[in-house]
Motif scaffolding. Structure first.
Motif, mmCIF file in Angstrom:
data_model
loop_
_atom_site.group_PDB
_atom_site.id
_atom_site.type_symbol
_atom_site.label_atom_id
_atom_site.label_comp_id
_atom_site.label_asym_id
_atom_site.label_seq_id
_atom_site.Cartn_x
_atom_site.Cartn_y
_atom_site.Cartn_z
ATOM 1 N N UNK A 60 0.830 -1.199 0.000
ATOM 2 C CA UNK A 60 0.000 0.000 0.000
ATOM 3 C C UNK A 60 0.861 1.244 0.000
ATOM 4 N N UNK A 73 -7.503 9.863 1.291
ATOM 5 C CA UNK A 73 -7.599 8.511 1.843
ATOM 6 C C UNK A 73 -8.319 8.487 3.183
ATOM 7 N N UNK A 76 -11.936 8.749 2.447
ATOM 8 C CA UNK A 76 -12.450 7.483 1.897
ATOM 9 C C UNK A 76 -12.700 6.468 3.011
ATOM 10 N N UNK A 77 -11.722 6.326 3.890
ATOM 11 C CA UNK A 77 -11.908 5.362 4.987
ATOM 12 C C UNK A 77 -13.043 5.783 5.903
ATOM 13 N N UNK A 86 -16.517 -1.902 2.934
ATOM 14 C CA UNK A 86 -15.137 -2.390 3.034
ATOM 15 C C UNK A 86 -14.137 -1.382 2.493
ATOM 16 N N UNK A 87 -14.567 -0.568 1.529
ATOM 17 C CA UNK A 87 -13.624 0.339 0.868
ATOM 18 C C UNK A 87 -14.393 1.441 0.162
ATOM 19 N N UNK A 88 -13.694 2.533 -0.118
ATOM 20 C CA UNK A 88 -14.336 3.651 -0.813
ATOM 21 C C UNK A 88 -13.322 4.349 -1.699
ATOM 22 N N UNK A 272 -10.034 2.232 -8.754
ATOM 23 C CA UNK A 272 -8.877 3.105 -8.533
ATOM 24 C C UNK A 272 -7.756 2.800 -9.544
ATOM 25 N N UNK B 161 -5.666 2.190 6.956
ATOM 26 C CA UNK B 161 -5.221 1.049 6.161
ATOM 27 C C UNK B 161 -4.089 1.477 5.219
ATOM 28 N N UNK B 162 -3.067 0.624 5.068
ATOM 29 C CA UNK B 162 -1.973 1.007 4.168
ATOM 30 C C UNK B 162 -2.415 1.167 2.710
ATOM 31 N N UNK B 163 -3.456 0.460 2.312
ATOM 32 C CA UNK B 163 -3.969 0.641 0.947
ATOM 33 C C UNK B 163 -5.041 1.724 1.010
ATOM 34 N N UNK B 164 -4.848 2.832 0.281
ATOM 35 C CA UNK B 164 -5.794 3.946 0.382
ATOM 36 C C UNK B 164 -7.240 3.498 0.142
ATOM 37 N N UNK B 165 -8.119 3.963 1.035
ATOM 38 C CA UNK B 165 -9.550 3.733 0.829
ATOM 39 C C UNK B 165 -10.112 2.479 1.439
ATOM 40 N N UNK B 166 -9.252 1.570 1.926
ATOM 41 C CA UNK B 166 -9.770 0.317 2.500
ATOM 42 C C UNK B 166 -9.953 0.489 4.009
ATOM 43 N N UNK B 167 -11.013 -0.080 4.548
ATOM 44 C CA UNK B 167 -11.283 0.027 5.980
ATOM 45 C C UNK B 167 -11.142 -1.350 6.617
#
Lengths: 443, 272
Positions: A60, A73, A76-77, A86-88, A272, B161-167
């Motif tokens: 990441x 970011x 998004x979180x 789970x993600x945005x 993305x 999260x290290x990957x942008x946008x993931x929770x």
């Protein structure tokens, strides 16, 4: 002293806490209590190996702010956490979030089933622009649940709708339409801009992708454009062969299969990696930060929006100048029961009403209110009004207006959080002018 | 990729690179109720740097067929069978949580096959809270919610999260709920609770071993991880601050850096 055994309960943070904290760790950002604005285009690589690892999605991190940015970011979180997703992926506007969602899902030759009651810009995207990319759509009225099922074709890749339609406030039966979509092996995409996750979490009712124009209630301040798509993480892309770009090796990333590799976050990763790379509708870090400021007070504002809206529904329903009122909180709203199920925390602050005297009265009303702002936006903390037939939906012909549920006497009202008496007093000025349109227009 | 192990279809992610029999093999074994996807921020690096990276889905989990195995010992044998099934004679093993019990047992049973062992959030025994075990065995989604709460440290609860946008927490929740909870998490928790051989198995391990532990790990605390590591000759220990049990996601970069150094030193890649 009770010897009753204490029940185990998860202590994960709840909505109001997540609104303030999710997605951000101060100790990793020089102890800065506020989220920093990373006003940069690009990010140093430690060495060549590190650069290659980032490009190959081996680890990441950030490469270039078109693809991702640390401030964006956090936003998004935060939204993913509030939605239960789970993600945005945040974008430059709500429209670009819809476009990116469709382009991540579909290819030329594909088909979508779409609710007919949508924001005018969204209607144009589905009706006029997407066919230029070879993607065709069938429109179905939001209350025609069975119609969604009938409209599904072999090449249909998803169902799209606004939970509460713009501007007529017709509500889609999301749980039933989600079942129809899932029985056909396709996802349900819901634009929940009007609700925000405070009023409704569409993933709990079967939606697979949720889209917001963050410009509206999520930000609230009316200062910044932003959009977002959020992934629920439940949809199984590998259940059939309808989504080869999700399940087959992707040439653009060394043969990566997004579904195999990323599972519950596969759609966002593809949007993305491919969409932001190739289309580039990125959100600026400044605007992301502005939206974060709004989200910090989301629940507080939404409560006031909803209570003011309910007061306005009562006021308008009893007003001599008003022909009809549409809002899910109104007891006579055709979807009131469904609204109680899907929107337990409040029915939102969008009201549509018909003004007696038709188009001329509507124009006079709009031209004479002083506190309410006449503009093409919704979800501001300030009260907003517009006459859709001459504004947001003016690019539609007569037949399309009718199909979208619009009439010439309709005023769209986005109720703000001002003192309710001040809003009512302002409307009295507008209604007085509307009763004497000729006199006012000659002043 | 899909392959057969003991007649049942199994799935393992290859980290986005084709499987190549010439390259040394690393097998990643996930924790209770989870899948290969927990390893995405470690496996892809090794796959792009001279290794066959196989993040397996244990039987009955993720994309693998069959039923969940009921004991850690059966899982250990299954991992050994995976090495045979993909045509290799040896492998390096990496485990997380329950995956540590599995890889410790496998390494003690098949010392000639296992070249290095990396343990993340490991312990010699993982006794289960009886209420949590009961919830999982009764298919109650609260079991997953509790696991996700306890598995993330205070910092991880905020995200980042290290990957942008993931929770983190919602992603883990979806992975653990992707198949029937009682058939995955319930069976796994019972297997962990029943397993008593971890400390004895550790004493037999002679290959280079690394333990990555985290200061805020409530599920396998540092002292339990150290107790296990102290039984393995020459074992290395790395402790991560401000991190919980899901260190492979919460501090993915740190984990990868430590893992990379350990594996490339003790089990070199195929040079290009």
């Amino acid at each position: 002293m009770s010897d009753k055994k204490k029940e185990l309960k998860p202590n994960t943070y709840k909505f109001d806490t997540l609104s303030l904290h999710a997605g951000y760790q101060p100790h990793k950002n020089a102890g800065s209590r506020q989220v920093p604005i990373y006003q940069t285009t690009s990010y140093l690589f430690d060495d060549v190996d590190h650069a290659a690892a980032l490009f190959n999605l081996e680890r990441g991190g950030h490469i270039y702010s078109r693809i991702s940015n640390p401030t964006v970011g956090v936003l998004e979180e935060r939204v993913a956490s509030l939605e239960g997703g789970t993600a945005a992926l945040a974008t430059s506007s709500g429209m670009s979030a819809i476009f990116l969602t469709v382009m991540t899902l579909c290819e030329a030759g594909d088909h979508l089933v779409v609710s007919s009651q949508l924001y005018g810009g969204t209607v144009n995207l589905f009706r006029l622009t997407l066919p230029k990319f070879g993607i065709k759509c069938t429109f179905v009225k939001p209350r025609d649940t069975e119609g969604f099922k009938k409209a599904i074709q072999k090449n249909t890749k998803g169902i799209f709708g606004e939970l509460v339609g713009n501007p007529g406030n017709e509500i889609m039966n999301m749980p039933e339409i989600a079942k129809i979509a899932h029985d056909a092996g396709i996802p349900l995409m819901v634009d929940a801009t009007y609700q925000t996750p405070y009023l409704c979490k569409p993933f709990e009712h079967g939606a697979d992708i949720v889209i917001h124009s963050l410009t509206k209630w999520m930000a609230g301040h009316g200062s910044s454009m932003a959009g977002i798509l959020v992934e629920g993480g439940k949809f199984d892309w590998m259940q059939n062969d309808k989504f080869p770009t999700m399940t087959k090796p992707y040439e653009g990333y060394h043969g990566l299969s997004f579904a195999e590799e990323f599972g519950p976050t596969a759609f966002t990763m593809k949007a993305r990696a491919e969409g932001m790379r190739d289309f580039g509708p990125c959100l600026s870090p400044q605007n992301a930060w502005n939206v974060l400021q709004g989200i910090e007070t989301l629940s507080v504002r939404m409560k006031k929006h909803c209570s003011n809206a309910e007061e306005m529904v009562k006021y308008l329903s009893n007003h001599e100048s008003v022909a009809w009122v549409s809002h899910p909180s109104a007891p006579n709203h055709p979807d009131a029961e469904l609204a109680n199920k899907l929107l337990p925390n409040g029915k939102g602050s969008m009201i549509a009403f018909g003004i007696k005297g038709g188009k001329d009265a509507g124009v006079a009303f709009i031209n004479n209110v002083k506190l309410a702002s006449h503009l093409a936006n919704v979800g501001d903390t300030r009260t907003l009004v517009i006459h859709p037939a001459s504004g947001t939906h003016s690019q539609m012909d007569e037949a399309t207006l009718k199909f979208a549920g619009l009439s010439h006497d309709m005023i769209r009202l986005s109720v703000g959080i001002e003192d309710i008496d001040d809003i009512k007093n302002d409307f009295e000025i507008g209604f007085r002018a509307a009763r004497k349109p000729r006199l006012v227009s000659n002043q | 990729m899909k392959f057969k192990v003991n007649g049942h279809e199994a799935f393992a992610s290859t980290g986005g690179r084709p499987f190549d029999k010439k390259k040394p093999l690393i097998i990643f074994v996930h924790g209770s109720g989870l899948t290969h996807m927990t390893w995405v921020l470690q496996t892809r690096y090794f796959a792009f740097h001279g290794y066959n990276s196989l993040a397996v889905d244990l039987p009955g989990h993720g994309l693998s067929g069959g039923k969940s195995l009921k004991s850690i010992e059966e899982m250990a044998d299954w991992v050994s069978d995976v090495i045979d099934a993909v045509g290799h004679k040896e492998a390096s093993l990496v485990g997380h949580s329950q995956g540590c019990l599995v890889t410790v047992e496998c390494t003690s049973r098949y010392p000639n096959k296992i070249k290095t062992l990396s343990l993340m959030g490991g312990a010699g025994a993982i006794p289960m809270n009886p209420e949590l075990l009961s919830l999982a065995e009764n298919n109650d989604p609260k079991a997953v919610d509790l696991m996700m709460d306890w598995a993330h440290g205070p910092a991880g609860h905020f995200g980042g999260h290290p990957v942008p946008g993931l929770y983190h927490i919602n992603t883990g929740t979806m992975l653990a709920k992707s198949r029937t909870i009682e058939n995955t998490l319930g069976v796994d928790f019972r297997a962990c609770d029943n397993y008593k051989n971890g400390f004895e198995a550790a004493k037999k391990i002679k290959c280079p071993t690394l333990s990555i532990l985290a200061t805020d790990d409530k599920m396998c605390p540092v002292k339990e991880g150290k107790k296990l590591a102290n039984l393995i000759d020459g074992s290395q220990v790395d402790i991560i601050d401000n991190c919980g049990h899901m260190m492979l996601l919460e501090e993915a970069d740190r984990v990868l850096t430590v893992l990379k150094k350990f594996i490339t030193t003790n089990y070199p890649p195929l040079s290009s």
